[in-house]
Design an enzyme around this catalytic site. Structure first.
Site, PDB file in Angstrom:
ATOM      1  CG  HIS A  83       4.260  -5.251   1.626  1.00 62.74           C
ATOM      2  ND1 HIS A  83       4.443  -4.449   0.525  1.00 62.74           N
ATOM      3  CD2 HIS A  83       3.307  -4.649   2.377  1.00 62.74           C
ATOM      4  CE1 HIS A  83       3.644  -3.397   0.608  1.00 62.74           C
ATOM      5  NE2 HIS A  83       2.950  -3.490   1.732  1.00 62.74           N
ATOM      6  CD  GLU A  87       1.585   2.934   5.569  1.00 64.36           C
ATOM      7  OE1 GLU A  87       1.982   3.042   4.390  1.00 64.36           O
ATOM      8  OE2 GLU A  87       2.063   2.107   6.369  1.00 64.36           O
ATOM      9  CG  HIS A 108      -2.028  -4.419   2.249  1.00 65.51           C
ATOM     10  ND1 HIS A 108      -2.284  -3.284   1.492  1.00 65.51           N
ATOM     11  CD2 HIS A 108      -0.785  -4.227   2.773  1.00 65.51           C
ATOM     12  CE1 HIS A 108      -1.246  -2.457   1.577  1.00 65.51           C
ATOM     13  NE2 HIS A 108      -0.324  -3.002   2.364  1.00 65.51           N
ATOM     14  CG  ASP A 152       1.479  -3.166   5.743  1.00 62.33           C
ATOM     15  OD1 ASP A 152       1.578  -3.367   4.531  1.00 62.33           O
ATOM     16  OD2 ASP A 152       1.678  -2.049   6.279  1.00 62.33           O
ATOM     17  CG  ASP A 153       5.370  -5.036   5.788  1.00 57.79           C
ATOM     18  OD1 ASP A 153       5.783  -5.475   4.706  1.00 57.79           O
ATOM     19  OD2 ASP A 153       4.801  -3.933   5.899  1.00 57.79           O
ATOM     20  CG  HIS A 171       0.831   0.978  -0.093  1.00 52.68           C
ATOM     21  ND1 HIS A 171       0.805  -0.103  -0.915  1.00 52.68           N
ATOM     22  CD2 HIS A 171       1.207   0.504   1.140  1.00 52.68           C
ATOM     23  CE1 HIS A 171       1.148  -1.192  -0.229  1.00 52.68           C
ATOM     24  NE2 HIS A 171       1.392  -0.856   1.012  1.00 52.68           N
TER      25      HIS A 171
HETATM   26  N1  ADE Z   1       6.221  -1.667   1.986  1.00 57.07           N
HETATM   27  C1  ADE Z   1       6.141  -2.573   2.930  1.00 57.07           C
HETATM   28  N2  ADE Z   1       5.317  -2.163   3.903  1.00 57.07           N
HETATM   29  C2  ADE Z   1       4.849  -0.951   3.550  1.00 57.07           C
HETATM   30  C3  ADE Z   1       3.970  -0.007   4.145  1.00 57.07           C
HETATM   31  N3  ADE Z   1       3.370  -0.221   5.302  1.00 57.07           N
HETATM   32  N4  ADE Z   1       3.751   1.138   3.489  1.00 57.07           N
HETATM   33  C4  ADE Z   1       4.346   1.363   2.334  1.00 57.07           C
HETATM   34  N5  ADE Z   1       5.174   0.517   1.731  1.00 57.07           N
HETATM   35  C5  ADE Z   1       5.420  -0.642   2.340  1.00 57.07           C
HETATM   36 ZN    ZN Z   2       1.600  -2.222   2.646  1.00 53.86          ZN
END
Ligand code: ADE
Ligand code: ZN
Length: 325
Positions: free
Chosen positions: A12, A193, A10, A271-272, A190
Site C-alpha cells: 500500500h 485476511e 502487495h 503490505d505496510d 483483499h
Molecule cells: N489497507 C492497508 N493495509 C491493509 C490490510 N492489511 N488489509 C486491508 N486493508 C489494508
Molecule cells: Zn493489503
C-alpha cells in the site's frame, strides 16, 4: 538476504510511508498527529480497525501531487535497498484528489515521473494498482473505478480493493470491478485476511480475480485450496503483516508453507512495512528461519511473482533479465 533480488506485488503506497516522513509533513502543516505515534516514533495502534483509522490519519497530511512524488521516492529507495527490482503498489484515488478524475491524473503523473527517475537511478520498476476501500462502501468505490479506467494502460495495470473485509460483500462492488475489467485492468482483492475461507470463496466466485490479497485463510477449506490451485489464482501473502496483526500467533503457525504444499501459488510481500515493522529482507529471513526456505524456494516464489505481475510482457522480459545473477 538483502541482496537477493525480489519482486513485491502487495504494497500500500501510503502504508509504506516512513513515520518520520508523515511526522515531518504534520509539523510543516501544524497538524497534531501525536496520538498516532509512540514515543519511539513508530506508528501506534491497538488492533486492525484502529490500524485502519491511524492509517487514514497518517494519510490525511499527504496532500498534493508533489507530496505523493516525495513519498514515491522514499518508498522506492527503501524497497530497492531490500533488493526489490519490481514492485506493484496500491494507489487510492480517495487519498489522491478525493476521487476526482482530473486531480487523480495530476497525482498519477507526479508519482509516475518519480518512479521513472527511480527506475533509472535505482533499478527498480514500479507499476500501479488503483484501489477502492471496502469500508467506504460500494457507492464510493465507483469514483476510484472511473479513475482507474481513465488511466488504465502500461502503468496503471490493475484494480483492487483494500480496507475492512468484514464490511459488506465482494459482490456489492461488482460495478467497480466490472468497469475496471472492461478497461483491461487485472483484478486483485483483499480476502481471507480476516473473513475466513468463506470470504476467499466469495472473492473467487463473485469477482474472478487473477490474484487475492492475503487469501491465507483459504487453508481452512481444502476444496477451496484445490480451486485456487486449479485456477492458478495467486495469493499475495504478507506473513509479517499477518503475524503483527495477530491473524496467526507466529510465523511458524502461518499457513504459507501448507498452501504451497497444496499447490496454491504464493508470493511474498510486506503490505505496510513501517506499520508492521517489516521489510522484504525481514520477510525472507523469517521464512528461512520458520520453514527452512533456501535459494530454490525463494527462486520459485520470485518466478511465481514474475508470472503473476500485472505488467505487460515487455516489462516482464526486462524484469526477467534484471533478476539474472
Ligand atoms: N489497507 C492497508 N493495509 C491493509 C490490510 N492489511 N488489509 C486491508 N486493508 C489494508
Ligand atoms: Zn493489503
Amino acid at each position: 538476504m538483502k541482496d537477493v533480488k525480489k519482486i513485491e506485488l502487495h504494497l500500500h503506497h501510503e502504508g509504506a510511508a516512513p513515520p518520520a516522513f508523515i511526522r515531518g509533513l504534520a509539523a510543516e502543516k501544524g497538524v497534531d498527529l501525536s496520538r498516532i505515534f509512540r514515543e519511539d516514533g513508530t506508528y501506534a495502534y491497538r488492533d486492525f480497525n484502529h490500524f485502519l483509522s491511524v492509517y487514514e490519519a497518517a494519510t490525511s497530511v499527504l496532500t498534493g501531487p508533489e507530496e505523493f512524488a516525495r513519498l514515491t521516492r522514499a518508498v522506492l529507495e527503501e524497497s530497492a535497498e531490500h533488493g526489490v527490482v519490481y514492485s506493484e503498489s496500491f494507489l487510492s484515488p480517495d487519498f489522491c484528489g478525493g476521487g476526482d478524475v482530473e486531480a487523480w491524473k495530476d497525482y498519477l503523473a507526479a508519482i509516475r515521473q518519480t518512479a521513472e527517475e527511480a527506475e533509472r537511478d535505482l533499478g527498480i520498476t514500479l507499476r500501479g494498482i488503483v484501489t477502492c476501500i471496502r469500508h467506504f462502501g460500494p457507492e464510493r468505490a465507483r469514483a476510484p473505478a472511473i479513475c482507474a479506467t481513465e488511466t488504465a494502460g502500461d502503468w496503471i495495470v490493475g484494480f483492487g480493493m483494500g480496507g475492512d473485509e468484514m464490511v459488506g460483500h465482494q459482490a456489492d462492488y461488482t460495478w467497480a470491478f466490472d468497469c475496471a475489467r472492461e478497461a483491461g485492468l487485472k483484478i486483485t482483492t483483499h480476502a481471507g485476511e480476516w473473513g475466513g475461507a468463506a470470504s476467499v470463496r466469495e472473492a473467487v466466485e463473485d469477482l474472478n480475480p487473477a490474484r487475492i490479497g492475503h487469501g491465507v485463510q483459504a487453508i481452512d477449506d481444502p476444496a477451496l485450496c484445490d480451486v485456487l490451485a486449479e485456477r492458478g489464482i495467486v495469493l499475495e501473502v504478507c506473513p509479517g503483516s499477518n503475524v503483527f496483526l495477530g491473524v496467526y500467533p507466529s510465523l511458524a503457525a502461518h499457513p504459507i508453507q501448507k498452501l504451497r504444499k497444496r499447490g496454491v501459488k504464493v508470493t511474498v510481500s510486506t503490505d505496510d512495512p513501517p506499520f508492521f515493522h517489516t521489510n522484504m529482507t525481514r520477510e525472507y529471513e523469517g521464512l528461512e528461519r520458520a520453514f527452512g526456505w533456501g535459494e530454490e524456494d525463494f527462486e520459485e516464489i520470485t518466478q511465481t511473482a514474475l508470472e503473476a505481475a500485472f505488467c505487460d510482457d515487455a516489462t516482464r522480459d526486462t524484469i526477467r533479465e534484471r533478476l539474472k545473477p
